[in-house]
Write a protein that holds these residues in place. Structure first.
Motif, PDB file in Angstrom:
ATOM      1  N   ALA A 230     -21.747  12.209  35.810  1.00 22.40           N
ATOM      2  CA  ALA A 230     -22.391  11.006  36.230  1.00 22.40           C
ATOM      3  C   ALA A 230     -21.402   9.708  35.695  1.00 22.40           C
ATOM      4  O   ALA A 230     -21.677   8.648  36.199  1.00 22.40           O
ATOM      5  CB  ALA A 230     -23.428  10.673  35.035  1.00 22.40           C
ATOM      6  N   ARG A 231     -20.450  10.065  35.034  1.00 25.29           N
ATOM      7  CA  ARG A 231     -19.515   8.707  34.406  1.00 25.29           C
ATOM      8  C   ARG A 231     -18.673   8.424  35.526  1.00 25.29           C
ATOM      9  O   ARG A 231     -17.697   8.825  35.399  1.00 25.29           O
ATOM     10  CB  ARG A 231     -19.175   9.085  33.308  1.00 25.29           C
ATOM     11  CG  ARG A 231     -19.981   9.375  32.032  1.00 25.29           C
ATOM     12  CD  ARG A 231     -19.401   9.988  30.959  1.00 25.29           C
ATOM     13  NE  ARG A 231     -20.360  10.515  29.726  1.00 25.29           N
ATOM     14  CZ  ARG A 231     -20.284  11.683  29.433  1.00 25.29           C
ATOM     15  NH1 ARG A 231     -19.478  12.625  29.435  1.00 25.29           N
ATOM     16  NH2 ARG A 231     -21.251  12.170  28.660  1.00 25.29           N
TER      17      ARG A 231
ATOM     18  N   LYS B 150     -24.722  19.002  29.532  1.00 28.69           N
ATOM     19  CA  LYS B 150     -23.502  18.192  29.641  1.00 28.69           C
ATOM     20  C   LYS B 150     -23.377  16.930  28.965  1.00 28.69           C
ATOM     21  O   LYS B 150     -22.305  16.360  28.862  1.00 28.69           O
ATOM     22  CB  LYS B 150     -23.011  17.817  31.152  1.00 28.69           C
ATOM     23  CG  LYS B 150     -22.594  18.938  32.044  1.00 28.69           C
ATOM     24  CD  LYS B 150     -22.331  18.619  33.242  1.00 28.69           C
ATOM     25  CE  LYS B 150     -21.993  19.883  34.167  1.00 28.69           C
ATOM     26  NZ  LYS B 150     -22.080  19.254  35.708  1.00 28.69           N
ATOM     27  N   ALA B 151     -24.222  16.779  27.983  1.00 23.76           N
ATOM     28  CA  ALA B 151     -24.165  15.621  27.262  1.00 23.76           C
ATOM     29  C   ALA B 151     -23.140  15.883  26.093  1.00 23.76           C
ATOM     30  O   ALA B 151     -22.730  16.843  25.613  1.00 23.76           O
ATOM     31  CB  ALA B 151     -25.478  15.519  26.554  1.00 23.76           C
ATOM     32  N   ASP B 152     -22.579  14.669  25.445  1.00 27.75           N
ATOM     33  CA  ASP B 152     -21.696  14.541  24.537  1.00 27.75           C
ATOM     34  C   ASP B 152     -22.496  14.628  23.101  1.00 27.75           C
ATOM     35  O   ASP B 152     -23.242  13.913  22.813  1.00 27.75           O
ATOM     36  CB  ASP B 152     -20.990  13.308  24.380  1.00 27.75           C
ATOM     37  CG  ASP B 152     -19.948  13.297  23.479  1.00 27.75           C
ATOM     38  OD1 ASP B 152     -18.701  12.769  23.873  1.00 27.75           O
ATOM     39  OD2 ASP B 152     -20.033  13.834  22.242  1.00 27.75           O
TER      40      ASP B 152
ATOM     41  N   TRP C 120     -24.264   6.370  27.735  1.00 26.58           N
ATOM     42  CA  TRP C 120     -22.995   7.122  28.059  1.00 26.58           C
ATOM     43  C   TRP C 120     -23.101   8.555  27.765  1.00 26.58           C
ATOM     44  O   TRP C 120     -22.805   9.345  28.647  1.00 26.58           O
ATOM     45  CB  TRP C 120     -22.037   6.564  27.388  1.00 26.58           C
ATOM     46  CG  TRP C 120     -20.396   7.000  27.765  1.00 26.58           C
ATOM     47  CD1 TRP C 120     -19.960   6.823  28.905  1.00 26.58           C
ATOM     48  CD2 TRP C 120     -19.780   7.958  26.895  1.00 26.58           C
ATOM     49  NE1 TRP C 120     -18.539   7.644  28.821  1.00 26.58           N
ATOM     50  CE2 TRP C 120     -18.580   8.262  27.689  1.00 26.58           C
ATOM     51  CE3 TRP C 120     -20.173   8.727  25.866  1.00 26.58           C
ATOM     52  CZ2 TRP C 120     -17.873   9.320  27.448  1.00 26.58           C
ATOM     53  CZ3 TRP C 120     -19.370   9.750  25.413  1.00 26.58           C
ATOM     54  CH2 TRP C 120     -17.989   9.902  26.172  1.00 26.58           C
ATOM     55  N   SER C 121     -23.387   9.142  26.559  1.00 23.81           N
ATOM     56  CA  SER C 121     -23.587  10.293  26.472  1.00 23.81           C
ATOM     57  C   SER C 121     -24.316  11.137  26.943  1.00 23.81           C
ATOM     58  O   SER C 121     -24.392  12.284  27.084  1.00 23.81           O
ATOM     59  CB  SER C 121     -23.631  10.432  24.853  1.00 23.81           C
ATOM     60  OG  SER C 121     -25.084  10.029  24.450  1.00 23.81           O
ATOM     61  N   SER C 122     -25.841  10.799  27.502  1.00 25.24           N
ATOM     62  CA  SER C 122     -26.426  11.553  28.208  1.00 25.24           C
ATOM     63  C   SER C 122     -25.924  12.310  29.304  1.00 25.24           C
ATOM     64  O   SER C 122     -26.466  13.472  29.832  1.00 25.24           O
ATOM     65  CB  SER C 122     -27.835  10.897  28.629  1.00 25.24           C
ATOM     66  OG  SER C 122     -28.342  10.296  27.445  1.00 25.24           O
ATOM     67  N   ASN C 123     -24.857  11.720  30.076  1.00 23.69           N
ATOM     68  CA  ASN C 123     -24.482  12.202  31.233  1.00 23.69           C
ATOM     69  C   ASN C 123     -25.402  12.317  32.402  1.00 23.69           C
ATOM     70  O   ASN C 123     -25.560  13.317  33.087  1.00 23.69           O
ATOM     71  CB  ASN C 123     -23.688  13.636  31.098  1.00 23.69           C
ATOM     72  CG  ASN C 123     -22.686  13.699  32.071  1.00 23.69           C
ATOM     73  OD1 ASN C 123     -22.517  13.083  33.102  1.00 23.69           O
ATOM     74  ND2 ASN C 123     -21.983  14.747  31.730  1.00 23.69           N
TER      75      ASN C 123
END
Lengths: 118, 330
Positions: free
Chosen positions: A52-53, B71-73, B138-141
């Motif tokens: 997503a980023r 895929k989250a941080d 940002w971290s949730s992706n």
């Protein structure tokens, strides 16, 4: 006796404790039924293929840069506001010059269209 | 020595528990008031008048499964709601909830700490609150989370500038950064309230504060028709609940700051000071809910234009005129 920040530190400990409890209590209480599909990001039913980023519009970076400039201006205004009554005209005219320079920059970014969203 | 520690612990404990209870019942107030605005009844099953609804909500959230996207941080995904909650609750420390109590010849100020840089501290905390949201996005992706988080961040930092300008209007008059001292200056008569000397500063402050707390009509980051739920799309269970709680905690602290800086805090006739403070805060919370129930949402370009081209010049003009009048009078 204690510094004025000591009670704030106590409050910090309280708040962190409550936050930690709220984060980790469900690990004990909540059910865990793991299926692979559940752990995909929610994108309205479409299965995401890429990370997503990606790239973001440059507008957001512009806003961040402008924020730094103008928020610094505000930070300079705090001590000025506190001693204005003592320094009177001197402080007032100095600050007019400072704000005037910043306003020139403000007009410039408006003319350049940095604050336009379409 | 020991007594002082006990007093500090008691003060912190009582104020923090009161804050948590207020947060829980603000959710009830919001649901009930919005329901009546829309000609519904609202929560009325759990307990008398649905008064136990917040408790039921909390229990339900605690027993919900937590889903962390694969895929989250993991580290930032966990820490983001905590950051949001901590910064939202810490602001209450410098706000006086009442005058003072006298117990056994000891004078106890009814605030957690009267630091001499109170207003700077409030600003530091509200600026740090942005981190919780941007890290969550940002971290949730997930694309919705990322866009919601970025939008929210841009909105919050834009309105933070005018928020500061609104408060400086009061600082010019008060000549101090201590919130307790500012409240004391407003005692005596209702016309000592800074609202009557700085009405424009109040409106700049309050509108910016609504935008800063991401509330309607500035709730763009959570515009569900375009972004699902914004930065907390991927959060479930109690982690989502923490974001929800911090939003309400922010509303309460904003209301408390508005009441203290512009409306005399705990000052008022007849009724005890603490009650006056609570009444003022609840009125502001009601206004928050009222605005949510009646106004449509802004579009994002309107929001940014309003922040930079209306609120910022207005705040600056108010500041310069106030300073001019002050210098001429002194």
């Amino acid at each position: 006796m204690f510094g004025t920040f000591f009670p704030i530190f106590i409050l910090f400990i309280f708040v962190v404790a409550v936050a930690l409890i709220m984060i980790y209590l469900p690990e004990l209480l909540a059910p865990k039924a793991k299926t692979r599909r559940k752990f995909l990001p929610y994108e309205s039913g479409i299965i995401p293929e890429t990370d997503a980023r990606g790239k973001l519009p440059v507008k957001f970076y512009m806003i961040a840069i402008l924020f730094i400039v103008f928020d610094l201006e505000i930070v300079f205004l705090y001590p000025w506001a506190l001693i204005l009554k003592e320094l009177r005209w001197f402080a007032f005219i100095e600050m007019l010059i400072f704000i005037g320079i910043l306003l020139l920059g403000y007009l410039y970014i408006i003319r350049k269209g940095a604050l336009k969203w379409e | 020595m020991l007594i002082e520690v006990v007093i500090i612990l008691l003060k912190v404990g009582v104020i923090f528990v009161a804050l948590l209870t207020t947060i829980a019942y603000t959710t009830y107030l919001e649901r009930k008031v919005v329901a009546h605005i829309q000609h519904r009844i609202g929560p009325n099953i759990v307990g008398p008048f649905g008064l136990l609804q917040p408790v039921a909500d909390a229990v339900k959230l605690l027993f919900k499964e937590e889903i962390k996207p694969a895929k989250a941080d993991q580290f930032f995904y966990t820490i983001a709601p905590m950051l949001s909650f901590i910064t939202a609750c810490m602001t209450i420390a410098v706000i006086p909830v009442g005058n003072w109590l006298e117990i056994g010849g000891k004078r106890i100020e009814l605030l957690i700490s009267d630091i001499n840089i109170g207003i700077l501290y409030i600003f530091a905390m509200s600026s740090l609150g942005v981190y919780g949201i941007v890290l969550a996005g940002w971290s949730s992706n997930s694309k919705y989370s990322l866009l919601g988080g970025i939008r929210s961040t841009a909105q919050m930092i834009s309105y933070e500038v005018s928020l500061g300008l609104g408060i400086i209007g009061v600082l010019l008059l008060s000549q101090t950064l201590s919130v307790a001292e500012i409240v004391r200056q407003q005692s005596g008569s209702i016309f000592n309230w800074y609202f009557f000397k700085q009405p424009i500063a109040f409106f700049v402050y309050f509108i910016s504060a609504i935008a800063e707390t991401n509330r309607s009509p500035f709730d763009l980051p959570e515009a569900e028709s375009e972004l699902v739920a914004g930065y907390h799309t991927e959060y479930s269970g109690m982690r989502f609940g923490i974001f929800y709680l911090s939003e309400y905690a922010n509303m309460i602290t904003v209301s408390a700051i508005a009441a203290s800086l512009f409306f005399g805090g705990w000052n008022g006739p007849i009724l005890p000071p603490v009650l006056w403070f609570v009444i003022k805060v609840v009125i502001f919370l009601f206004i928050y809910v009222w605005i949510r129930g009646t106004l449509p949402r802004f579009r994002y370009d309107q929001l940014m234009r309003f922040g930079w081209k209306v609120m910022f010049p207005l705040g600056l003009a108010n500041l310069i005129i106030t300073a001019l009048i002050l210098v001429m009078k002194s």
